[in-house]
Design a protein around this motif. Structure first.
Motif, PDB file in Angstrom:
ATOM      1  N   ARG A  89      -3.900   4.168  -6.524  1.00 57.45           N
ATOM      2  CA  ARG A  89      -3.024   4.565  -5.435  1.00 57.45           C
ATOM      3  C   ARG A  89      -3.427   5.976  -5.014  1.00 57.45           C
ATOM      4  O   ARG A  89      -3.642   6.839  -5.876  1.00 57.45           O
ATOM      5  CB  ARG A  89      -1.555   4.519  -5.869  1.00 57.45           C
ATOM      6  N   VAL A  90      -3.532   6.204  -3.721  1.00 54.84           N
ATOM      7  CA  VAL A  90      -3.996   7.488  -3.208  1.00 54.84           C
ATOM      8  C   VAL A  90      -2.910   8.076  -2.303  1.00 54.84           C
ATOM      9  O   VAL A  90      -2.503   7.450  -1.321  1.00 54.84           O
ATOM     10  CB  VAL A  90      -5.322   7.325  -2.432  1.00 54.84           C
ATOM     11  N   VAL A  91      -2.482   9.276  -2.656  1.00 48.20           N
ATOM     12  CA  VAL A  91      -1.422   9.944  -1.902  1.00 48.20           C
ATOM     13  C   VAL A  91      -2.026  11.051  -1.028  1.00 48.20           C
ATOM     14  O   VAL A  91      -2.625  11.999  -1.542  1.00 48.20           O
ATOM     15  CB  VAL A  91      -0.373  10.564  -2.843  1.00 48.20           C
ATOM     16  N   ALA A  92      -1.906  10.905   0.278  1.00 48.07           N
ATOM     17  CA  ALA A  92      -2.269  11.949   1.241  1.00 48.07           C
ATOM     18  C   ALA A  92      -3.596  12.630   0.946  1.00 48.07           C
ATOM     19  O   ALA A  92      -3.648  13.847   0.703  1.00 48.07           O
ATOM     20  CB  ALA A  92      -1.145  12.982   1.320  1.00 48.07           C
ATOM     21  N   ASP A  95       1.810   8.157   1.874  1.00 50.55           N
ATOM     22  CA  ASP A  95       1.991   9.492   2.456  1.00 50.55           C
ATOM     23  C   ASP A  95       2.637  10.458   1.475  1.00 50.55           C
ATOM     24  O   ASP A  95       2.443  11.671   1.567  1.00 50.55           O
ATOM     25  CB  ASP A  95       2.845   9.410   3.726  1.00 50.55           C
ATOM     26  N   THR A  96       3.430   9.926   0.553  1.00 51.01           N
ATOM     27  CA  THR A  96       4.176  10.781  -0.372  1.00 51.01           C
ATOM     28  C   THR A  96       4.078  10.269  -1.796  1.00 51.01           C
ATOM     29  O   THR A  96       3.843   9.075  -2.036  1.00 51.01           O
ATOM     30  CB  THR A  96       5.660  10.846   0.014  1.00 51.01           C
ATOM     31  N   THR A  97       4.291  11.181  -2.739  1.00 47.57           N
ATOM     32  CA  THR A  97       4.339  10.801  -4.151  1.00 47.57           C
ATOM     33  C   THR A  97       5.486   9.836  -4.402  1.00 47.57           C
ATOM     34  O   THR A  97       5.354   8.871  -5.163  1.00 47.57           O
ATOM     35  CB  THR A  97       4.498  12.048  -5.033  1.00 47.57           C
ATOM     36  N   GLU A  98       6.580  10.076  -3.759  1.00 50.67           N
ATOM     37  CA  GLU A  98       7.749   9.207  -3.916  1.00 50.67           C
ATOM     38  C   GLU A  98       7.413   7.764  -3.585  1.00 50.67           C
ATOM     39  O   GLU A  98       7.772   6.836  -4.321  1.00 50.67           O
ATOM     40  CB  GLU A  98       8.875   9.698  -3.020  1.00 50.67           C
ATOM     41  N   ALA A  99       6.694   7.571  -2.496  1.00 50.27           N
ATOM     42  CA  ALA A  99       6.333   6.213  -2.086  1.00 50.27           C
ATOM     43  C   ALA A  99       5.379   5.556  -3.078  1.00 50.27           C
ATOM     44  O   ALA A  99       5.447   4.346  -3.325  1.00 50.27           O
ATOM     45  CB  ALA A  99       5.711   6.244  -0.694  1.00 50.27           C
ATOM     46  N   ALA A 100       4.485   6.348  -3.665  1.00 45.50           N
ATOM     47  CA  ALA A 100       3.504   5.805  -4.606  1.00 45.50           C
ATOM     48  C   ALA A 100       4.140   5.343  -5.908  1.00 45.50           C
ATOM     49  O   ALA A 100       3.583   4.500  -6.613  1.00 45.50           O
ATOM     50  CB  ALA A 100       2.440   6.855  -4.897  1.00 45.50           C
ATOM     51  N   ASP A 131       6.053  17.132  -8.040  1.00 42.65           N
ATOM     52  CA  ASP A 131       5.447  15.866  -8.482  1.00 42.65           C
ATOM     53  C   ASP A 131       5.823  15.598  -9.938  1.00 42.65           C
ATOM     54  O   ASP A 131       6.235  14.493 -10.300  1.00 42.65           O
ATOM     55  CB  ASP A 131       3.926  15.922  -8.363  1.00 42.65           C
ATOM     56  N   ILE A 132       5.670  16.631 -10.771  1.00 35.29           N
ATOM     57  CA  ILE A 132       5.898  16.458 -12.204  1.00 35.29           C
ATOM     58  C   ILE A 132       7.355  16.143 -12.500  1.00 35.29           C
ATOM     59  O   ILE A 132       7.669  15.417 -13.451  1.00 35.29           O
ATOM     60  CB  ILE A 132       5.430  17.716 -12.961  1.00 35.29           C
ATOM     61  N   ALA A 133       8.249  16.650 -11.683  1.00 37.44           N
ATOM     62  CA  ALA A 133       9.681  16.370 -11.882  1.00 37.44           C
ATOM     63  C   ALA A 133       9.980  14.886 -11.752  1.00 37.44           C
ATOM     64  O   ALA A 133      11.000  14.406 -12.258  1.00 37.44           O
ATOM     65  CB  ALA A 133      10.506  17.165 -10.883  1.00 37.44           C
TER      66      ALA A 133
END
Length: 248
Positions: free
Chosen positions: A37-40, A68-73, A129-131
């Protein structure tokens, strides 16, 4: 098409260089992982440099899930690991890559979806991201030089996944058109050497002869020989005896 083999998803968060994305794809495919998975990505997608570097693992890039976002990934994942070399001031379990992939294997076997996040090359994952992660993967590297290339970190984690999820031989011997010598063959070799050495007066003085013969037999037992080895040792001794007889 991605394989049906249960495995974690590897999430590249805001990767910067196409070459590193391609290198990460190769590292994943080396160990049978194909869910990227690749984010932005900084330089857009698709990325020609990533494709060139991926070589035979280009399929992973074709099938990569672009977000587009870490959340989506991470939205479908029950457990997430974040890789980072630096302390972030967040209270999280911190595990080695080995332990992380052991945990991942157990959770995936239980039906959970697991992801591993890898940060951008220059600065790594951000605290935001880490959170989102449940645990941190920390590689026990040289504290004076803790920086790992993105593809290196992916390779190391993928290797540990392979170790945790598959039966791997820790050691083996590739036999080159031969087999291990049998007990009978080793016994014949010992007798051959013992007889010839006895004729040559090697077992001297007589009071020590028995102990020397035991030591000789013990030496053979410490050497795991193939049939080819045994044949060669017989031949070496025969040739030395012929050479001595010709000299006489």
């Amino acid at each position: 098409m991605a394989s049906a083999t249960p495995q974690p998803a590897f999430v590249l968060v805001r990767p910067q260089m196409g070459e590193n994305i391609g290198g990460a794809a190769r590292a994943m495919w080396n160990f049978g992982l194909d869910r990227m998975r690749v984010v932005a990505p900084r330089d857009g997608w698709p990325n020609e440099r990533a494709v060139a570097m991926a070589s035979g693992a280009g399929r992973l890039l074709d099938e990569a899930f672009l977000c587009d976002t870490t959340e989506a990934a991470l939205e479908d994942c029950q457990f997430v690991f974040a890789t980072t070399a630096r302390a972030r001031g967040l209270t999280k379990p911190v595990v080695t890559p080995e332990r992380a992939m052991e945990m991942a294997a157990q959770m995936i076997a239980a039906g959970d979806k697991v992801a591993v996040m890898f940060g951008p090359e220059r600065s790594g994952l951000e605290n935001d991201d880490i959170a989102r992660a449940n645990a941190i993967i920390n590689v026990p590297v040289n504290p004076e030089y803790a920086s790992l290339n993105l593809a290196q970190c992916v390779l190391l984690t993928a290797y540990e996944w392979k170790r945790a999820s598959a039966e791997i031989e820790a050691e083996r011997v590739d036999m080159a058109k031969t087999e291990w010598a049998t007990g009978a063959e080793m016994e014949a070799l010992n007798r051959h050497y013992e007889e010839r050495l006895d004729q040559a007066g090697f077992f001297f003085p007589e009071t020590k002869a028995e102990g020397m013969k035991i030591n000789l037999r013990n030496m053979w037992s410490r050497m795991r020989l193939t049939r080819a080895d045994v044949q060669m040792l017989h031949g070496m001794l025969r040739q030395m005896v012929r050479w001595k007889e010709r000299g006489e």
